[in-house]
Design a protein around this motif. Sequence first.
Motif: not given
Length: 93
Positions: A31-32, A39-41, A86-87, A91-92
């Motif tokens: 993860p970056k 993700a937090l946003r 993140i997953r 996937s998108r």
Amino acid sequence: MKTIIWPVYINSEHSRGEGRKLSLEESVSEPKIREISQALRKLKIQHVVDHSKSYPGSWWENSGRVVVENDDKTKLELLRNIATQIRISRSRT
């Protein structure tokens, strides 16, 4: 309450002894900081990115960290939510 999130906490490439907090199934590969911040946003959680910090267990790597304003979730719940986001975003693409 402030919670510190290091990328190694959710990195499936690292062992528990190296700092991973989630199970392999819940973790994500490499993860970056940018992905954690996105993700937090999406979760609408206040945070500050600190690119200049290194995880103490691997002080030679400049991994960065995220400081989260977290009052309602445990650290483990927060890590699971971040990894899930993140997953979903990976996937998108």
